[in-house]
Scaffold this active site. Structure first.
Site, PDB file in Angstrom:
ATOM      1  N   ASN A  13       0.868  -1.186   0.000  1.00  0.00           N
ATOM      2  CA  ASN A  13       0.000   0.000   0.000  1.00  0.00           C
ATOM      3  C   ASN A  13       0.900   1.230   0.000  1.00  0.00           C
ATOM      4  O   ASN A  13       1.477   1.574   1.025  1.00  0.00           O
ATOM      5  CB  ASN A  13      -0.901  -0.034   1.251  1.00  0.00           C
ATOM      6  CG  ASN A  13      -1.727   1.233   1.390  1.00  0.00           C
ATOM      7  OD1 ASN A  13      -1.775   2.067   0.482  1.00  0.00           O
ATOM      8  ND2 ASN A  13      -2.391   1.386   2.540  1.00  0.00           N
ATOM      9  N   LYS A  15       0.105   4.202  -0.205  1.00  0.00           N
ATOM     10  CA  LYS A  15      -0.541   5.385   0.403  1.00  0.00           C
ATOM     11  C   LYS A  15      -0.334   6.596  -0.524  1.00  0.00           C
ATOM     12  O   LYS A  15      -0.297   6.431  -1.733  1.00  0.00           O
ATOM     13  CB  LYS A  15      -0.020   5.606   1.830  1.00  0.00           C
ATOM     14  CG  LYS A  15      -0.169   4.328   2.680  1.00  0.00           C
ATOM     15  CD  LYS A  15       0.041   4.536   4.146  1.00  0.00           C
ATOM     16  CE  LYS A  15      -0.163   3.205   4.873  1.00  0.00           C
ATOM     17  NZ  LYS A  15      -0.016   3.322   6.324  1.00  0.00           N
ATOM     18  N   HIS A  99      -9.564   1.160   5.426  1.00  0.00           N
ATOM     19  CA  HIS A  99      -8.240   1.365   6.026  1.00  0.00           C
ATOM     20  C   HIS A  99      -8.391   2.321   7.208  1.00  0.00           C
ATOM     21  O   HIS A  99      -9.181   3.259   7.163  1.00  0.00           O
ATOM     22  CB  HIS A  99      -7.271   1.931   4.984  1.00  0.00           C
ATOM     23  CG  HIS A  99      -5.853   1.905   5.458  1.00  0.00           C
ATOM     24  ND1 HIS A  99      -5.367   2.840   6.346  1.00  0.00           N
ATOM     25  CD2 HIS A  99      -4.829   1.046   5.218  1.00  0.00           C
ATOM     26  CE1 HIS A  99      -4.102   2.542   6.621  1.00  0.00           C
ATOM     27  NE2 HIS A  99      -3.751   1.455   5.951  1.00  0.00           N
ATOM     28  N   GLU A 101      -6.728   4.714   8.171  1.00  0.00           N
ATOM     29  CA  GLU A 101      -6.543   6.138   7.851  1.00  0.00           C
ATOM     30  C   GLU A 101      -7.814   6.708   7.224  1.00  0.00           C
ATOM     31  O   GLU A 101      -8.132   7.889   7.427  1.00  0.00           O
ATOM     32  CB  GLU A 101      -5.316   6.303   6.930  1.00  0.00           C
ATOM     33  CG  GLU A 101      -4.028   6.070   7.713  1.00  0.00           C
ATOM     34  CD  GLU A 101      -2.867   5.517   6.896  1.00  0.00           C
ATOM     35  OE1 GLU A 101      -2.898   5.596   5.653  1.00  0.00           O
ATOM     36  OE2 GLU A 101      -1.921   5.001   7.525  1.00  0.00           O
ATOM     37  N   GLU A 171      -5.104  -4.828  10.849  1.00  0.00           N
ATOM     38  CA  GLU A 171      -4.083  -3.793  10.995  1.00  0.00           C
ATOM     39  C   GLU A 171      -4.330  -3.034  12.298  1.00  0.00           C
ATOM     40  O   GLU A 171      -5.147  -2.089  12.328  1.00  0.00           O
ATOM     41  CB  GLU A 171      -4.139  -2.807   9.822  1.00  0.00           C
ATOM     42  CG  GLU A 171      -3.868  -3.415   8.468  1.00  0.00           C
ATOM     43  CD  GLU A 171      -3.310  -2.384   7.484  1.00  0.00           C
ATOM     44  OE1 GLU A 171      -2.213  -2.603   6.999  1.00  0.00           O
ATOM     45  OE2 GLU A 171      -3.973  -1.364   7.240  1.00  0.00           O
ATOM     46  N   GLY A 177       2.645   2.491  10.811  1.00  0.00           N
ATOM     47  CA  GLY A 177       3.579   3.600  10.619  1.00  0.00           C
ATOM     48  C   GLY A 177       4.319   4.009  11.879  1.00  0.00           C
ATOM     49  O   GLY A 177       4.959   5.058  11.911  1.00  0.00           O
ATOM     50  N   SER A 216       3.666  -1.949  10.405  1.00  0.00           N
ATOM     51  CA  SER A 216       5.122  -1.991  10.609  1.00  0.00           C
ATOM     52  C   SER A 216       5.744  -3.348  10.282  1.00  0.00           C
ATOM     53  O   SER A 216       6.671  -3.787  10.965  1.00  0.00           O
ATOM     54  CB  SER A 216       5.474  -1.544  12.043  1.00  0.00           C
ATOM     55  OG  SER A 216       5.089  -0.184  12.238  1.00  0.00           O
TER      56      SER A 216
HETATM   57  P1  13P Z   1       3.139   0.507   7.722  1.00  0.00           P
HETATM   58  O1  13P Z   1       3.640  -0.793   7.134  1.00  0.00           O
HETATM   59  O2  13P Z   1       3.864   1.701   7.198  1.00  0.00           O
HETATM   60  O3  13P Z   1       3.034   0.445   9.200  1.00  0.00           O
HETATM   61  O4  13P Z   1       1.626   0.681   7.174  1.00  0.00           O
HETATM   62  C1  13P Z   1       0.744  -0.373   7.301  1.00  0.00           C
HETATM   63  C2  13P Z   1      -0.480  -0.038   6.535  1.00  0.00           C
HETATM   64  O5  13P Z   1      -1.218   0.837   6.909  1.00  0.00           O
HETATM   65  C3  13P Z   1      -0.726  -0.777   5.291  1.00  0.00           C
HETATM   66  O6  13P Z   1      -2.011  -0.547   4.818  1.00  0.00           O
END
Ligand code: 13P
Length: 260
Positions: A13, A15, A99, A101, A171, A177, A216
């Site tokens: 992803n 982002k 997600h 976010e 997640e 992150g 992560s």
């Molecule tokens: P990270 O791997 O940067 O923690 O992000 C995970 C994520 O949100 C994947 O959709």
């Protein structure tokens, strides 16, 4: 993952990162590294504007394209939105829905996420339902209840079998992150809960449904996570922007095919 018939899946992803130049550099390095991996399915979810260019890069390789979001509506006066059929038209196989976010920064609730999941299915996409608890919810002991409610909202709208034709990505919000990965035991405990909950609705659907871990995941922790029995691969954020790291993570998800 060991012993199951579910093909592992690793999704990157991206982002809201990248440019035409950096995407090309990333893919030029990544594709030869992952081309020989045939026991793991790999997908990349770039930002909307780059879907077509990335689709061209993926034309001759066994890597799927995914989108990071879609509208719950199918067409019409929804300025700035992108429909599932448009994504399908651009050769997407997967679409992320819910997600954290999107839930946190764009106020998407369980009901809206369920509608997006249904819209993805309707368009012929494989929706990837993201679920997970915040740190406060975990500390209050609410992890299972939160995740179950997120699953339940989708099942209420589309049914258990349709949920299981998609993919689930656990997640934990506190691991995204932050560099703070769930331990393999912590992740496996929630994945087991998800699979048991699915099994309480439909055992066959539960056995076939892929459940990814995200938060992560890095080159040095992927294998310990992916060898847990209910973890079928990963949804990778930051580390998917580095070709070598992402290839190592994909390699960690490979496994010997199960003989019937
Ligand atoms: P990270 O791997 O940067 O923690 O992000 C995970 C994520 O949100 C994947 O959709």
């Amino acid at each position: 993952m060991t012993g199951s018939n579910r093909k592992p899946l690793v999704m990157g992803n991206w982002k809201m990162n990248g440019s035409s130049a950096t995407n090309a550099a990333l893919l030029r390095t990544l594709l030869p590294l992952v081309a020989p991996l045939d026991t793991v399915e790999i997908a990349i979810c770039p930002p909307f504007p780059y879907l077509t260019t990335v689709a061209d890069w993926l034309d001759d390789v066994a890597i799927s394209l995914g989108a990071q979001n879609l509208s719950a509506e199918s067409s019409g006066a929804h300025t700035g939105e992108v429909s599932g059929s448009m994504l399908h038209d651009l050769c997407c196989r997967f679409v992320l829905v819910g997600h954290s976010e999107r839930r946190a920064l764009h106020a998407e609730d369980d009901e809206q996420v369920a509608k997006k999941f249904a819209a993805g299915l309707q368009a012929g996409l494989v929706p990837v339902l993201c679920v997970g608890e915040t740190l406060e919810q975990r500390q209050r002991g609410e992890t299972q209840a939160i995740v179950t409610a997120q699953l339940q909202a989708v099942v209420k709208l589309v049914g258990i079998q349709n949920l299981a034709t998609g993919v689930i990505a656990y997640e934990p919000v506190w691991a995204i992150g932050t560099g703070e990965t769930a331990t393999p035991d912590q992740a496996q405990a929630v994945h087991r809960h998800i699979r048991q909950w699915l099994a309480s609705q439909d055992p066959a659907a539960a056995a076939g449904c892929r459940i990814l871990y995200g938060g992560s995941v890095k080159a040095d922790n992927a294998e310990a996570l992916f060898t847990q029995p209910d973890i079928d691969g990963g949804l990778i954020g930051g580390a998917s922007l580095d070709a070598t790291s992402f290839a190592t993570i994909c390699r960690a998800a490979q496994r010997e095919p199960v003989c019937p």
